[in-house]
Design a protein around this motif. Structure first.
Motif, PDB file in Angstrom:
ATOM      1  N   CYS A 193       0.852  -1.180   0.000  1.00  0.00           N
ATOM      2  CA  CYS A 193       0.000   0.000   0.000  1.00  0.00           C
ATOM      3  C   CYS A 193       0.889   1.231   0.000  1.00  0.00           C
ATOM      4  CB  CYS A 193      -0.896  -0.031   1.234  1.00  0.00           C
ATOM      5  SG  CYS A 193      -1.936   1.430   1.421  1.00  0.00           S
ATOM      6  N   TRP A 217       7.353  -0.648   6.917  1.00  0.00           N
ATOM      7  CA  TRP A 217       7.203   0.447   5.954  1.00  0.00           C
ATOM      8  C   TRP A 217       8.533   1.083   5.613  1.00  0.00           C
ATOM      9  CZ3 TRP A 217       6.836   1.332  11.142  1.00  0.00           C
ATOM     10  CH2 TRP A 217       7.486   2.469  11.645  1.00  0.00           C
ATOM     11  N   VAL A 245      -7.011  -3.156   4.861  1.00  0.00           N
ATOM     12  CA  VAL A 245      -6.341  -2.038   4.208  1.00  0.00           C
ATOM     13  C   VAL A 245      -7.286  -0.844   4.101  1.00  0.00           C
ATOM     14  CG1 VAL A 245      -5.221  -1.251   2.104  1.00  0.00           C
ATOM     15  CG2 VAL A 245      -4.865  -3.565   2.904  1.00  0.00           C
ATOM     16  N   GLU A 246      -8.523  -1.136   3.691  1.00  0.00           N
ATOM     17  CA  GLU A 246      -9.483  -0.042   3.546  1.00  0.00           C
ATOM     18  C   GLU A 246      -9.685   0.667   4.883  1.00  0.00           C
ATOM     19  OE1 GLU A 246     -10.715   1.230   0.945  1.00  0.00           O
ATOM     20  OE2 GLU A 246     -10.481  -0.248  -0.663  1.00  0.00           O
ATOM     21  N   LEU A 249      -6.655   2.755   5.562  1.00  0.00           N
ATOM     22  CA  LEU A 249      -6.636   3.963   4.748  1.00  0.00           C
ATOM     23  C   LEU A 249      -7.667   4.977   5.231  1.00  0.00           C
ATOM     24  CD1 LEU A 249      -6.039   2.595   1.139  1.00  0.00           C
ATOM     25  CD2 LEU A 249      -4.492   3.919   2.576  1.00  0.00           C
ATOM     26  N   ALA A 267      -3.741   7.676  -1.963  1.00  0.00           N
ATOM     27  CA  ALA A 267      -3.349   6.346  -1.513  1.00  0.00           C
ATOM     28  C   ALA A 267      -3.760   5.317  -2.541  1.00  0.00           C
ATOM     29  CB  ALA A 267      -3.989   6.032  -0.176  1.00  0.00           C
ATOM     30  N   TYR A 269      -3.246   0.804  -3.442  1.00  0.00           N
ATOM     31  CA  TYR A 269      -2.623  -0.458  -3.041  1.00  0.00           C
ATOM     32  C   TYR A 269      -2.778  -1.510  -4.128  1.00  0.00           C
ATOM     33  CZ  TYR A 269      -7.391  -1.729  -1.504  1.00  0.00           C
ATOM     34  OH  TYR A 269      -8.731  -1.970  -1.440  1.00  0.00           O
ATOM     35  N   SER A 283       2.877  -6.483  -6.454  1.00  0.00           N
ATOM     36  CA  SER A 283       1.920  -5.700  -5.673  1.00  0.00           C
ATOM     37  C   SER A 283       2.385  -4.245  -5.583  1.00  0.00           C
ATOM     38  CB  SER A 283       1.768  -6.301  -4.277  1.00  0.00           C
ATOM     39  OG  SER A 283       0.616  -5.772  -3.644  1.00  0.00           O
ATOM     40  N   ALA A 287       0.452  -1.010  -6.936  1.00  0.00           N
ATOM     41  CA  ALA A 287       0.144   0.124  -6.058  1.00  0.00           C
ATOM     42  C   ALA A 287       0.609   1.435  -6.699  1.00  0.00           C
ATOM     43  CB  ALA A 287       0.816  -0.074  -4.703  1.00  0.00           C
ATOM     44  N   HIS A 305      -9.094   2.970  -4.160  1.00  0.00           N
ATOM     45  CA  HIS A 305      -7.677   2.902  -3.814  1.00  0.00           C
ATOM     46  C   HIS A 305      -7.007   1.655  -4.370  1.00  0.00           C
ATOM     47  CE1 HIS A 305      -9.439   5.383  -0.460  1.00  0.00           C
ATOM     48  NE2 HIS A 305      -8.575   6.210  -1.004  1.00  0.00           N
ATOM     49  N   GLY A 306      -7.765   0.565  -4.411  1.00  0.00           N
ATOM     50  CA  GLY A 306      -7.176  -0.715  -4.804  1.00  0.00           C
ATOM     51  C   GLY A 306      -7.005  -0.842  -6.308  1.00  0.00           C
TER      52      GLY A 306
END
Lengths: 412, 412
Positions: A193, A217, A245-246, A249, A267, A269, A283, A287, A305-306
């Motif tokens: 993400c 991170w 994740v949602e 975020l 943002a 991901y 991934s 992102a 976002h995804g």
DNA sequence: AGTTCGTTTGTGAATATACACAAAATGCGG
DNA sequence: CCGCATTTTGTGTATATTCACAAACGAACT
């Protein structure tokens, strides 16, 4: 101020264990001192009256995950990180945590560790708070060296993450080995993400959230890149991870928009993968793609976002490239643009709005602030000018794609 | 039958000019003999009464284009090609063509040339028709050698066209040179069109049309590949050319469907290019793409022939390839398929019909033979099952693309 | 100033859609 | 066989869309 006694000045050379005992004596309650990663540094030795949480912490030389998770969830750490004063924490029986008072050991804004005073022999007063404040100050110099070591380890972790993100790794086994050496618990299912904010120190603002969810991170300019995962390999892990994740975020963005300049927080991901960390590269790329598309189409991708939610925008950049390679140019759109220029009209805007509204007349008319019949007239003209049939889904979809593609250059 | 006199048996060694004079003497009218490409072979010498058309033909050693075009348009050649008898042609004053009678010189079905008898000194009777019939037979042996040369030239032209189609050419100048050597008039603006029919001898059935429009063509298995162009470089040549092709295809297909097995006739054409024949490769590739897509999506692309009209189907194969390279798989569609299998429902068909109908409820319901409310219910269920929002144009378009993409493998 | 053309807005009627609710029909397992 | 959940169809109402037709508007041209 100066009327307060200086409790720890007379013991300048006491080590951490002695310091713990000193505090415990002053507040007449058991004391635990941890570093910023909640590893046990020292604890007072005498009292035998303690709770399961403290017992487990001492036995495991680290605060149990269950307790940490709960305290993050309840916002205790958020308080500790933002305040310089002791925080009084009510008992949480279900995780074996008795009533206690905690204070963060800080140098400027960096948290070096924590002092925990259990409230079991007698209640802790505001005088005890002052004791803890001074104890936290006294502990700083002793923790700085330890902090240095931690920083070095974090540096190695960051480098490792970059290797994973960029795909500079030899084998799956090598990755697992390296992760183990760095004491990183790699999740079974994961995704990458990215959060980007123009003028904000991302890692600082997000620190509480990062700690709460135990994320790895790295910071890259205005972006923070997160490895988000879940260790428990359930059946529908995919959905669960996406929800996580949602949620993350939602929390992050609501926090960031207040700090960063409005509308500059983006943002995105990538897809979730499991089995093998070589997929991290994919991934991450996904992102990045999501973030790139969101910059190009802020209105259209609002709330998305995804990578998997991008819809046609997932294809658009590549299609655009292909069109250019093929030397294909859409004349129909040019005709409409030319018509707009010649006649001072807004046919293109009308068409785009109409398509965006999935062909709903009233919605489109309202968005454009025109009469429904005006819209009908315009659409008829557009069909004539471009020589298309808006009732035909193939033509409508193709037009939609081409319209959005045409926007890429213009809006960059 | 045998009572008829044998007009030409006594002159077995007469050359073509002598033959023309002989016929002219018998029918008491001017005679012209041409080969299959309408080049002048011979003409009777005495009579001075003639018309502008014949005069131009003799002076230019070929029938003027204007006359040929008109005769093709009026269906005269179509008659000549299909009949073995003389065809009586009324005068066409506007192109300087007086009344006349013509017959094709044929060996089996191959047309070797034509004999033209002008009807100026006296009307031509059915006896004259018999004379022309016998004259056409007598001319065959004399034209076979000439036919051999023509065949060889056609062979070279065919090879040249293949070079152009496959891009095996050195330079633009070399192409022009070679075209001139082969006496091919290359059009300024052109495109490639492909007609494919399973069990039909394409070049035979289409011969009249090919001649009418003066096209260059090669046959490749079940496909005939046509170079269609226009020499006059007007401003909106593009549209004109497309109209010409569409007209040609309308004529061709209506002719072919009666001969070939129904539904097995496919036609596609590439974009129009001008300036430089190197682009022929591109137009050919585009035409092939159109044909390929039309085979994969016969229903969806019904009535579409041009590459530029393919809409989303222009992107679909490419997108499919990318999806496979990326290892992307659409789970949402799978969910719906699974639901259909589990519950014996037809959600996927419903969704596809709905999307094809551009989201029109009544149209979709009628196509599916269900009540409108049934459709509404199904769509609501589909949104639940797939976790999508059909009101959202992005999702709708993406779904449309993915649905059609998913059909590629299945329907191949 | 008047005319022309393209555009916008208005009216009205027929048809389509969205939504809520209810009643059949279907299919499956006890 | 019944009960149960799912699906299909029917009814009714408010709202939207489509179409034809007409009037008003504004910019450009003569």
């Amino acid at each position: 101020m100066s009327s307060q006694p200086r409790y720890f000045q007379q013991y300048p050379h006491a080590d951490m264990d002695e310091l713990a005992d000193l505090i415990a004596e002053l507040v007449q309650n058991p004391i635990t001192i941890e570093d910023s990663d909640h590893k046990l540094i020292a604890y007072s030795s005498h009292g035998d009256s303690t709770d399961p949480a403290r017992w487990s912490t001492i036995m495991g030389r680290r605060v149990p995950e269950k307790v940490l998770t709960r305290l993050w969830k309840d916002g205790v750490f958020q308080e500790l990180l933002t305040q310089d004063d002791p925080v009084h924490i009510p008992a949480k029986e279900d995780i074996g945590l008795g009533k206690r008072v905690a204070i963060a050991i800080k140098r400027s804004n960096d948290v070096l560790g924590y002092i925990w005073a259990q409230e079991v022999n007698r209640p802790l007063t505001s005088e005890d708070d002052e004791i803890l404040r001074q104890a936290a100050k006294a502990a700083v110099s002793r923790l700085i060296q330890r902090q240095g070591k931690r920083k070095a380890e974090e540096q190695r972790r960051t480098e490792f993450l970059w290797e994973l993100l960029l795909g500079n790794h030899s084998s799956e086994a090598a990755i697992r080995q390296k992760a183990e050496n760095l004491q990183m618990q790699m999740p079974a299912t994961y995704l990458i993400c990215i959060v980007e904010a123009a003028g904000a120190r991302l890692d600082q603002y997000l620190y509480p959230l990062l700690m709460r969810d135990k994320l790895y991170w790295v910071v890259d300019g205005a972006q923070i890149i997160l490895l988000i995962g879940r260790s428990d390999a359930k059946k529908d892990e995919w959905d669960g991870l996406v929800k996580k994740v949602e949620q993350f975020l939602a929390d992050s963005l609501s926090k960031l928009v207040t700090h960063a300049s409005e509308g500059k927080v983006i943002a995105g991901y990538g897809r979730a993968y499991s089995g093998g960390y070589a997929q991290i590269v994919k991934s991450y790329k996904e992102a990045l793609h999501a973030v790139k598309v969101k910059k190009l189409f802020p209105r259209e991708t609002e709330g998305i976002h995804g990578y998997h939610q991008l819809g046609i925008y997932r294809y658009l950049l590549q299609l655009k490239k292909w069109e250019e390679e093929e030397g294909y140019h859409n004349e129909r759109l040019d005709k409409l643009k030319q018509y707009d220029r010649d006649n001072q009209t807004a046919m293109l805007e009308t068409l785009e709005t109409f398509l965006d509204a999935a062909g709903k007349m009233n919605v489109t008319a309202q968005l454009l602030h025109v009469h429904t019949n005006t819209l009908g007239y315009r659409l008829r003209r557009i069909e004539e000018i471009m020589g298309i049939d808006l009732e035909n889904m193939n033509q409508r979809a193709a037009l939609y794609l081409e319209l959005k593609m045409a926007k890429i250059n213009r809006e960059q």
